[in-house]
Design a protein around this motif. Sequence first.
Motif, PDB file in Angstrom:
ATOM      1  N   ALA A  59       0.808  -1.204  -0.014  1.00 38.70           N
ATOM      2  CA  ALA A  59      -0.120  -0.064  -0.005  1.00 38.70           C
ATOM      3  C   ALA A  59       0.839   1.063  -0.176  1.00 38.70           C
ATOM      4  O   ALA A  59       0.768   2.404  -0.880  1.00 38.70           O
ATOM      5  N   LEU A  60       1.719   1.287   0.872  1.00 42.31           N
ATOM      6  CA  LEU A  60       2.640   2.513   0.943  1.00 42.31           C
ATOM      7  C   LEU A  60       3.551   2.515  -0.097  1.00 42.31           C
ATOM      8  O   LEU A  60       3.948   3.803  -0.603  1.00 42.31           O
ATOM      9  N   ALA A  61       4.077   1.576  -0.845  1.00 40.67           N
ATOM     10  CA  ALA A  61       4.855   1.510  -1.992  1.00 40.67           C
ATOM     11  C   ALA A  61       4.172   2.209  -3.107  1.00 40.67           C
ATOM     12  O   ALA A  61       4.848   2.468  -4.205  1.00 40.67           O
ATOM     13  N   GLU A  62       2.794   2.127  -3.283  1.00 43.23           N
ATOM     14  CA  GLU A  62       2.165   2.738  -4.277  1.00 43.23           C
ATOM     15  C   GLU A  62       2.161   4.312  -4.326  1.00 43.23           C
ATOM     16  O   GLU A  62       1.541   4.959  -5.379  1.00 43.23           O
ATOM     17  N   LEU A  63       2.420   5.053  -3.087  1.00 41.38           N
ATOM     18  CA  LEU A  63       2.372   6.508  -3.170  1.00 41.38           C
ATOM     19  C   LEU A  63       3.188   7.034  -4.300  1.00 41.38           C
ATOM     20  O   LEU A  63       2.578   8.022  -4.888  1.00 41.38           O
ATOM     21  N   PRO A  64       4.305   6.851  -4.483  1.00 41.10           N
ATOM     22  CA  PRO A  64       5.133   7.550  -5.661  1.00 41.10           C
ATOM     23  C   PRO A  64       4.487   7.459  -7.068  1.00 41.10           C
ATOM     24  O   PRO A  64       4.367   8.243  -7.744  1.00 41.10           O
ATOM     25  N   SER A  65       3.559   6.349  -7.211  1.00 42.89           N
ATOM     26  CA  SER A  65       3.122   6.004  -8.701  1.00 42.89           C
ATOM     27  C   SER A  65       1.926   6.985  -8.672  1.00 42.89           C
ATOM     28  O   SER A  65       1.473   7.130  -9.820  1.00 42.89           O
ATOM     29  N   GLU A  79       8.992   9.966   5.741  1.00 47.22           N
ATOM     30  CA  GLU A  79       8.082   9.024   6.599  1.00 47.22           C
ATOM     31  C   GLU A  79       7.914   9.774   7.837  1.00 47.22           C
ATOM     32  O   GLU A  79       8.302  10.736   8.006  1.00 47.22           O
ATOM     33  N   PRO A  80       6.978   9.283   8.738  1.00 50.58           N
ATOM     34  CA  PRO A  80       6.608   9.877   9.962  1.00 50.58           C
ATOM     35  C   PRO A  80       7.930  10.165  10.833  1.00 50.58           C
ATOM     36  O   PRO A  80       8.535   9.180  10.909  1.00 50.58           O
ATOM     37  N   THR A 131       2.677   9.987   6.207  1.00 46.99           N
ATOM     38  CA  THR A 131       3.605   9.769   4.957  1.00 46.99           C
ATOM     39  C   THR A 131       3.443  10.579   3.961  1.00 46.99           C
ATOM     40  O   THR A 131       2.370  10.645   3.450  1.00 46.99           O
ATOM     41  N   PHE A 132       4.421  11.179   3.495  1.00 54.85           N
ATOM     42  CA  PHE A 132       4.417  12.099   2.261  1.00 54.85           C
ATOM     43  C   PHE A 132       5.277  11.882   1.218  1.00 54.85           C
ATOM     44  O   PHE A 132       6.436  11.840   1.317  1.00 54.85           O
ATOM     45  N   CYS A 240       0.457   1.664  13.696  1.00 57.91           N
ATOM     46  CA  CYS A 240       1.717   2.260  13.570  1.00 57.91           C
ATOM     47  C   CYS A 240       1.611   3.280  12.275  1.00 57.91           C
ATOM     48  O   CYS A 240       1.300   2.824  11.255  1.00 57.91           O
ATOM     49  N   PRO A 241       2.077   4.500  12.512  1.00 57.39           N
ATOM     50  CA  PRO A 241       2.076   5.462  11.446  1.00 57.39           C
ATOM     51  C   PRO A 241       3.042   5.176  10.147  1.00 57.39           C
ATOM     52  O   PRO A 241       2.970   5.432   9.300  1.00 57.39           O
TER      53      PRO A 241
END
Length: 250
Positions: A59-65, A79-80, A131-132, A240-241
Amino acid sequence: MPLEFLKRKGTPEPTGAAPAAPSTSVTLPEEVVAQEYSLKLYYAGKSSEGVRMRTGPNALAELPSMLGGLARSEIEVVEPLAIELSGASPVISRPSEAMQWLNAHHVHSPITRHGLVVLESIDAIDLAFDTFACALLDGEVDTSGYPEYNAVVGGVASHWDESTGDMICRAVVGWGGKGVRGDTDRIGAKLLAGILTNILANQYALGLTAVDRPVPAAGRGGLVCAHCGFASAHERAFYCPKCGMRLLRG
């Protein structure tokens, strides 16, 4: 023949003596002419509605895409903050908080640091739980690599829903500095819509949802995630953030 009779009578002045300074009086002006200085900083930004995402290992790995086709620079994921850096703030008038902020973000590019300054200053993101994924979206950078005042930076901010554990993603953009350009707001709104469209098109997206971001507690009693070792920045966190796993309470 010496002309002694032409000399004045009296004690002669010693040779090499400086002439006496004339007596003067300084008149104060009726009005003081002052040189004025000012600095006006203008920060602005926009944030979209939240999009609920299915949780999963990637899920988090999808953010840049989600910034595909919009990013004009390398995409960096911030990351937080760990609990020992929970007081970090990009405000130079608070030296201890500013030093924590520099220690946390000195590894990032000038574009990302600029974006964090703008978006944290206007409370558009909070790295206690967000996470940004950040990049330059519009405009130019100066010779040092920092975005110009009218450049738009931003990306995708995500956090974990406290009640369900789902990941909530938002589109966030920001701009500003020493100046204002009239059409930047319009460009920012257009980019925000583009990012939101990409988020909704992601395979994990479930639909729009109201954004209810967690509120960090005042104390420092956060739990440590047994899965990734990240220390939660607030006491009431259930997830966990950083990795999204449920925190185990003893």
